[in-house]
Design a protein around this motif. Structure first.
Motif, PDB file in Angstrom:
ATOM      1  N   ILE A  23      -8.960  -6.301  76.738  1.00 39.24           N
ATOM      2  CA  ILE A  23      -8.127  -7.499  76.631  1.00 39.24           C
ATOM      3  C   ILE A  23      -6.906  -7.162  75.789  1.00 39.24           C
ATOM      4  O   ILE A  23      -7.034  -6.635  74.681  1.00 39.24           O
ATOM      5  CB  ILE A  23      -8.893  -8.669  75.983  1.00 39.24           C
ATOM      6  CG1 ILE A  23     -10.119  -9.037  76.820  1.00 39.24           C
ATOM      7  CG2 ILE A  23      -7.983  -9.884  75.814  1.00 39.24           C
ATOM      8  CD1 ILE A  23     -10.975 -10.125  76.194  1.00 39.24           C
ATOM      9  N   GLN A  24      -5.739  -7.456  76.316  1.00 37.87           N
ATOM     10  CA  GLN A  24      -4.494  -7.280  75.571  1.00 37.87           C
ATOM     11  C   GLN A  24      -3.929  -8.649  75.230  1.00 37.87           C
ATOM     12  O   GLN A  24      -3.879  -9.541  76.082  1.00 37.87           O
ATOM     13  CB  GLN A  24      -3.477  -6.478  76.379  1.00 37.87           C
ATOM     14  CG  GLN A  24      -3.855  -5.012  76.556  1.00 37.87           C
ATOM     15  CD  GLN A  24      -2.779  -4.223  77.281  1.00 37.87           C
ATOM     16  OE1 GLN A  24      -1.999  -4.778  78.047  1.00 37.87           O
ATOM     17  NE2 GLN A  24      -2.733  -2.923  77.042  1.00 37.87           N
ATOM     18  N   SER A  25      -3.511  -8.814  73.988  1.00 38.48           N
ATOM     19  CA  SER A  25      -3.029 -10.115  73.544  1.00 38.48           C
ATOM     20  C   SER A  25      -1.934  -9.921  72.508  1.00 38.48           C
ATOM     21  O   SER A  25      -1.632  -8.798  72.096  1.00 38.48           O
ATOM     22  CB  SER A  25      -4.183 -10.936  72.961  1.00 38.48           C
ATOM     23  OG  SER A  25      -3.743 -12.222  72.585  1.00 38.48           O
ATOM     24  N   TYR A  26      -1.336 -11.062  72.106  1.00 37.23           N
ATOM     25  CA  TYR A  26      -0.321 -11.071  71.059  1.00 37.23           C
ATOM     26  C   TYR A  26      -0.836 -11.879  69.874  1.00 37.23           C
ATOM     27  O   TYR A  26      -1.785 -12.652  69.992  1.00 37.23           O
ATOM     28  CB  TYR A  26       0.989 -11.670  71.572  1.00 37.23           C
ATOM     29  CG  TYR A  26       1.711 -10.789  72.568  1.00 37.23           C
ATOM     30  CD1 TYR A  26       2.562  -9.774  72.139  1.00 37.23           C
ATOM     31  CD2 TYR A  26       1.532 -10.971  73.935  1.00 37.23           C
ATOM     32  CE1 TYR A  26       3.224  -8.957  73.050  1.00 37.23           C
ATOM     33  CE2 TYR A  26       2.189 -10.157  74.853  1.00 37.23           C
ATOM     34  CZ  TYR A  26       3.029  -9.153  74.403  1.00 37.23           C
ATOM     35  OH  TYR A  26       3.671  -8.343  75.302  1.00 37.23           O
ATOM     36  N   GLU A  30      -6.598 -15.894  70.659  1.00 37.99           N
ATOM     37  CA  GLU A  30      -7.108 -15.288  71.882  1.00 37.99           C
ATOM     38  C   GLU A  30      -8.556 -15.712  72.078  1.00 37.99           C
ATOM     39  O   GLU A  30      -9.283 -15.978  71.120  1.00 37.99           O
ATOM     40  CB  GLU A  30      -7.010 -13.763  71.815  1.00 37.99           C
ATOM     41  CG  GLU A  30      -7.465 -13.047  73.082  1.00 37.99           C
ATOM     42  CD  GLU A  30      -6.682 -13.481  74.302  1.00 37.99           C
ATOM     43  OE1 GLU A  30      -7.311 -14.032  75.223  1.00 37.99           O
ATOM     44  OE2 GLU A  30      -5.450 -13.290  74.323  1.00 37.99           O
ATOM     45  N   THR A  86     -13.233 -18.025  70.558  1.00 41.14           N
ATOM     46  CA  THR A  86     -11.797 -18.105  70.306  1.00 41.14           C
ATOM     47  C   THR A  86     -11.507 -17.639  68.884  1.00 41.14           C
ATOM     48  O   THR A  86     -12.163 -18.078  67.939  1.00 41.14           O
ATOM     49  CB  THR A  86     -11.280 -19.540  70.496  1.00 41.14           C
ATOM     50  OG1 THR A  86     -11.560 -19.961  71.836  1.00 41.14           O
ATOM     51  CG2 THR A  86      -9.778 -19.617  70.255  1.00 41.14           C
ATOM     52  N   LEU A 116     -10.397  -5.232  72.274  1.00 44.62           N
ATOM     53  CA  LEU A 116      -9.277  -6.154  72.079  1.00 44.62           C
ATOM     54  C   LEU A 116      -8.103  -5.411  71.449  1.00 44.62           C
ATOM     55  O   LEU A 116      -8.250  -4.770  70.404  1.00 44.62           O
ATOM     56  CB  LEU A 116      -9.699  -7.315  71.178  1.00 44.62           C
ATOM     57  CG  LEU A 116      -8.611  -8.323  70.800  1.00 44.62           C
ATOM     58  CD1 LEU A 116      -8.059  -9.023  72.035  1.00 44.62           C
ATOM     59  CD2 LEU A 116      -9.152  -9.349  69.807  1.00 44.62           C
ATOM     60  N   VAL A 118      -4.370  -6.154  70.031  1.00 42.84           N
ATOM     61  CA  VAL A 118      -3.440  -7.205  69.612  1.00 42.84           C
ATOM     62  C   VAL A 118      -2.096  -6.569  69.288  1.00 42.84           C
ATOM     63  O   VAL A 118      -2.016  -5.662  68.457  1.00 42.84           O
ATOM     64  CB  VAL A 118      -3.971  -7.970  68.383  1.00 42.84           C
ATOM     65  CG1 VAL A 118      -3.002  -9.082  67.997  1.00 42.84           C
ATOM     66  CG2 VAL A 118      -5.354  -8.534  68.667  1.00 42.84           C
TER      67      VAL A 118
END
Length: 209
Positions: A23-26, A30, A86, A116, A118
């Motif tokens: 999972i790629q997120s900012y 998330e 979350t 993950l 971030v």
């Protein structure tokens, strides 16, 4: 694609799944979704950080019994067969491996491995967006001001009767949220005032009280 692996949480066996969900997120927040089979609807669900199943339950960040723990919340949708964790106030320090676990009292616990990543929020993109938005708003205000100035300049050169007629037309179009009868009488009086025409009450106009 999710793949569960079975690990005995009571033994020091830290061999986990070969399949990893990435999972790629900012920075911000998330959600990590962990699907499960219907037979585990009432089982304890949890998530921990790292790749050691043998200590995952003891070091769980949150479980389905607690629902909320600091920055972490867990929602178990038994209809869809998915529990979602979350993470709020997400930062780059939250990057790493996580294990979604389902506890089984008389059998091996099962896990899925999640990686993950971030990334820092792109401040330049946010600044460019805000600057563009402000520029558009500023340009719109400037254009509206120019149009208003031109309209006022044109109206200032019109004869008084024509100017009043324009005002009358605007009044009749927008009606200023007044009743139809009052509007009808007002328009007739303004028309008579502008063009010296005798007002005649329309048969459909009701008598004002």
């Amino acid at each position: 694609m999710w793949k569960w692996c079975c690990v005995n949480s009571t033994k020091m066996n830290d061999n986990c799944c070969d399949t990893v969900t990435k999972i790629q997120s900012y920075e911000g927040h998330e959600s990590i979704s962990c699907p499960y089979e219907s037979q585990y609807q009432n089982s304890l669900k949890y998530i921990c950080r790292g790749t050691r199943p043998s200590t995952c339950l003891q070091q769980a960040l949150i479980t389905s019994d607690t629902k909320s723990n600091g920055r972490f919340t867990l929602d178990d949708d038994k209809v869809l067969g998915t529990f979602t964790v979350t993470i709020n106030n997400l930062t780059q320090n939250d990057s790493g491996s996580y294990l979604c676990g389902i506890h089984r009292n008389s059998e091996l616990d099962i896990f899925t491995l999640v990686e993950l990543e971030v990334q820092a929020t792109n401040l330049y993109v946010n600044y460019a967006y805000k600057a563009t938005h402000q520029c558009i708003v500023g340009c719109a205000i400037m254009v509206w001001g120019l149009i208003s100035a031109v309209v006022l300049e044109i109206l200032s050169k019109l004869p008084l009767k024509v100017f009043l007629f324009v005002c009358l037309f605007v009044c009749c179009v927008f009606r200023f949220r007044i009743s139809k009868d009052v509007l009808h009488i007002t328009c007739l009086k303004l028309w008579s005032c502008c063009f010296k025409i005798k007002c005649q009450k329309s048969p459909s106009t009701k008598k004002m009280i």
